[in-house]
Design a protein around this motif. Structure first.
Motif, PDB file in Angstrom:
ATOM      1  N   GLU A  46     -13.371  -5.521   0.879  1.00  0.00           N
ATOM      2  CA  GLU A  46     -13.202  -5.036  -0.484  1.00  0.00           C
ATOM      3  C   GLU A  46     -12.357  -3.766  -0.531  1.00  0.00           C
ATOM      4  N   LEU A  47     -11.760  -3.566  -1.695  1.00  0.00           N
ATOM      5  CA  LEU A  47     -10.952  -2.377  -1.929  1.00  0.00           C
ATOM      6  C   LEU A  47     -11.801  -1.112  -1.853  1.00  0.00           C
ATOM      7  N   VAL A  48     -11.225  -0.081  -1.226  1.00  0.00           N
ATOM      8  CA  VAL A  48     -11.795   1.263  -1.322  1.00  0.00           C
ATOM      9  C   VAL A  48     -10.861   2.136  -2.166  1.00  0.00           C
ATOM     10  N   ALA A  49      -9.633   2.301  -1.668  1.00  0.00           N
ATOM     11  CA  ALA A  49      -8.644   3.098  -2.387  1.00  0.00           C
ATOM     12  C   ALA A  49      -7.262   2.756  -1.870  1.00  0.00           C
ATOM     13  N   VAL A  50      -6.302   2.724  -2.772  1.00  0.00           N
ATOM     14  CA  VAL A  50      -4.927   2.439  -2.388  1.00  0.00           C
ATOM     15  C   VAL A  50      -3.993   3.406  -3.093  1.00  0.00           C
ATOM     16  N   SER A  51      -2.817   3.598  -2.494  1.00  0.00           N
ATOM     17  CA  SER A  51      -1.855   4.566  -3.008  1.00  0.00           C
ATOM     18  C   SER A  51      -0.440   4.040  -2.805  1.00  0.00           C
ATOM     19  N   GLN A  52       0.409   4.255  -3.783  1.00  0.00           N
ATOM     20  CA  GLN A  52       1.805   3.893  -3.602  1.00  0.00           C
ATOM     21  C   GLN A  52       2.681   5.115  -3.802  1.00  0.00           C
ATOM     22  N   SER A  53       3.891   5.010  -3.305  1.00  0.00           N
ATOM     23  CA  SER A  53       4.844   6.096  -3.453  1.00  0.00           C
ATOM     24  C   SER A  53       5.000   6.440  -4.923  1.00  0.00           C
ATOM     25  N   GLY A  54       4.974   7.694  -5.236  1.00  0.00           N
ATOM     26  CA  GLY A  54       5.043   8.130  -6.628  1.00  0.00           C
ATOM     27  C   GLY A  54       3.715   8.610  -7.147  1.00  0.00           C
ATOM     28  N   GLY A  55       2.653   8.330  -6.395  1.00  0.00           N
ATOM     29  CA  GLY A  55       1.359   8.892  -6.737  1.00  0.00           C
ATOM     30  C   GLY A  55       0.356   7.972  -7.384  1.00  0.00           C
ATOM     31  N   THR A  56       0.765   6.767  -7.712  1.00  0.00           N
ATOM     32  CA  THR A  56      -0.196   5.845  -8.331  1.00  0.00           C
ATOM     33  C   THR A  56      -1.294   5.489  -7.342  1.00  0.00           C
ATOM     34  N   THR A  57      -2.528   5.572  -7.779  1.00  0.00           N
ATOM     35  CA  THR A  57      -3.662   5.240  -6.933  1.00  0.00           C
ATOM     36  C   THR A  57      -4.623   4.317  -7.683  1.00  0.00           C
ATOM     37  N   ASN A  58      -5.476   3.681  -6.907  1.00  0.00           N
ATOM     38  CA  ASN A  58      -6.528   2.846  -7.484  1.00  0.00           C
ATOM     39  C   ASN A  58      -7.750   2.967  -6.588  1.00  0.00           C
ATOM     40  N   TYR A  59      -8.889   3.181  -7.191  1.00  0.00           N
ATOM     41  CA  TYR A  59     -10.130   3.340  -6.450  1.00  0.00           C
ATOM     42  C   TYR A  59     -11.144   2.296  -6.883  1.00  0.00           C
ATOM     43  N   ALA A  61     -14.735   1.336  -8.116  1.00  0.00           N
ATOM     44  CA  ALA A  61     -15.633   2.080  -8.995  1.00  0.00           C
ATOM     45  C   ALA A  61     -16.732   2.783  -8.207  1.00  0.00           C
ATOM     46  N   SER A  62     -17.149   2.161  -7.122  1.00  0.00           N
ATOM     47  CA  SER A  62     -18.271   2.693  -6.341  1.00  0.00           C
ATOM     48  C   SER A  62     -17.929   3.971  -5.585  1.00  0.00           C
ATOM     49  N   VAL A  63     -16.644   4.279  -5.446  1.00  0.00           N
ATOM     50  CA  VAL A  63     -16.266   5.473  -4.688  1.00  0.00           C
ATOM     51  C   VAL A  63     -15.572   6.527  -5.542  1.00  0.00           C
ATOM     52  N   LYS A  64     -15.277   6.212  -6.782  1.00  0.00           N
ATOM     53  CA  LYS A  64     -14.606   7.175  -7.657  1.00  0.00           C
ATOM     54  C   LYS A  64     -15.414   8.458  -7.763  1.00  0.00           C
ATOM     55  N   GLY A  65     -14.709   9.573  -7.640  1.00  0.00           N
ATOM     56  CA  GLY A  65     -15.370  10.868  -7.718  1.00  0.00           C
ATOM     57  C   GLY A  65     -15.933  11.342  -6.394  1.00  0.00           C
ATOM     58  N   ARG A  66     -16.002  10.463  -5.405  1.00  0.00           N
ATOM     59  CA  ARG A  66     -16.515  10.840  -4.075  1.00  0.00           C
ATOM     60  C   ARG A  66     -15.430  10.771  -3.008  1.00  0.00           C
ATOM     61  N   PHE A  67     -14.547   9.781  -3.127  1.00  0.00           N
ATOM     62  CA  PHE A  67     -13.490   9.579  -2.139  1.00  0.00           C
ATOM     63  C   PHE A  67     -12.146   9.969  -2.738  1.00  0.00           C
ATOM     64  N   THR A  68     -11.265  10.483  -1.878  1.00  0.00           N
ATOM     65  CA  THR A  68      -9.915  10.828  -2.309  1.00  0.00           C
ATOM     66  C   THR A  68      -8.911  10.313  -1.293  1.00  0.00           C
ATOM     67  N   ILE A  69      -7.940   9.555  -1.779  1.00  0.00           N
ATOM     68  CA  ILE A  69      -6.869   9.083  -0.915  1.00  0.00           C
ATOM     69  C   ILE A  69      -5.661   9.993  -1.093  1.00  0.00           C
ATOM     70  N   SER A  70      -5.001  10.277   0.011  1.00  0.00           N
ATOM     71  CA  SER A  70      -3.792  11.083  -0.045  1.00  0.00           C
ATOM     72  C   SER A  70      -2.826  10.570   1.018  1.00  0.00           C
ATOM     73  N   ARG A  71      -1.569  10.964   0.883  1.00  0.00           N
ATOM     74  CA  ARG A  71      -0.595  10.495   1.863  1.00  0.00           C
ATOM     75  C   ARG A  71       0.403  11.595   2.169  1.00  0.00           C
ATOM     76  N   ASP A  72       0.855  11.566   3.395  1.00  0.00           N
ATOM     77  CA  ASP A  72       1.905  12.465   3.865  1.00  0.00           C
ATOM     78  C   ASP A  72       3.077  11.577   4.236  1.00  0.00           C
ATOM     79  N   ASN A  73       4.021  11.448   3.320  1.00  0.00           N
ATOM     80  CA  ASN A  73       5.141  10.527   3.553  1.00  0.00           C
ATOM     81  C   ASN A  73       6.010  10.960   4.731  1.00  0.00           C
ATOM     82  N   ALA A  74       6.095  12.257   4.955  1.00  0.00           N
ATOM     83  CA  ALA A  74       6.909  12.742   6.071  1.00  0.00           C
ATOM     84  C   ALA A  74       6.356  12.284   7.414  1.00  0.00           C
ATOM     85  N   LYS A  75       5.043  12.078   7.460  1.00  0.00           N
ATOM     86  CA  LYS A  75       4.401  11.658   8.703  1.00  0.00           C
ATOM     87  C   LYS A  75       3.936  10.210   8.649  1.00  0.00           C
ATOM     88  N   ASN A  76       4.278   9.499   7.566  1.00  0.00           N
ATOM     89  CA  ASN A  76       3.861   8.094   7.420  1.00  0.00           C
ATOM     90  C   ASN A  76       2.359   7.929   7.635  1.00  0.00           C
TER      91      ASN A  76
END
Length: 122
Positions: A46-59, A61-76
């Motif tokens: 099942e989905l936890v969290a996903v992120s695309q270039s530009g900042g769009t994310t999707n979480y 419902a069970s993890v919203k407010g508790r989990f945070t996805i982030s990305r460092d594009n320079a380091k892939n």
């Protein structure tokens, strides 16, 4: 494209963990959507969290407010900061990647990491 996940472990309920997933490969770029899915014993992935270039994310419902996805594009690399963990968060966590836009359907991701176990004790 190769994905290498790390950071899982055993933690008590209410604790925190941070997962990392580093992508490599000649064709990989910031155009890839990346994210995290999880699979508990006897359950579907099942989905936890996903992120695309530009900042769009999707979480989930069970993890919203508790989990945070982030990305460092320079380091892939993507990260999943997991706070206020609950026993029901126990699962193998997989990072995944696909070109361009995010999707909540794991079947639409072509590339997968090896999985990292997260166990939350009560």
């Amino acid at each position: 494209v190769q994905l290498q996940a790390s950071g899982g472990g055993l933690v008590q309920a209410g604790g925190s963990l941070r997962l990392s997933c580093a992508a490599s490969g000649r064709t990989f770029s910031s155009n890839y959507a990346m994210g995290w899915f999880r699979q508990a014993p006897g359950k579907q992935r099942e989905l936890v969290a996903v992120s695309q270039s530009g900042g769009t994310t999707n979480y989930a419902a069970s993890v919203k407010g508790r989990f945070t996805i982030s990305r460092d594009n320079a380091k892939n690399t993507i990260f999943l900061q997991m706070n206020s963990l609950k026993p029901e968060d126990t699962a193998v966590y997989y990072c995944a990647a696909r070109l361009f836009s995010i999707s909540s359907d794991p079947m639409e991701y072509r590339y997968w990491g090896q999985g990292t176990q997260v166990t939350v004790s009560s």
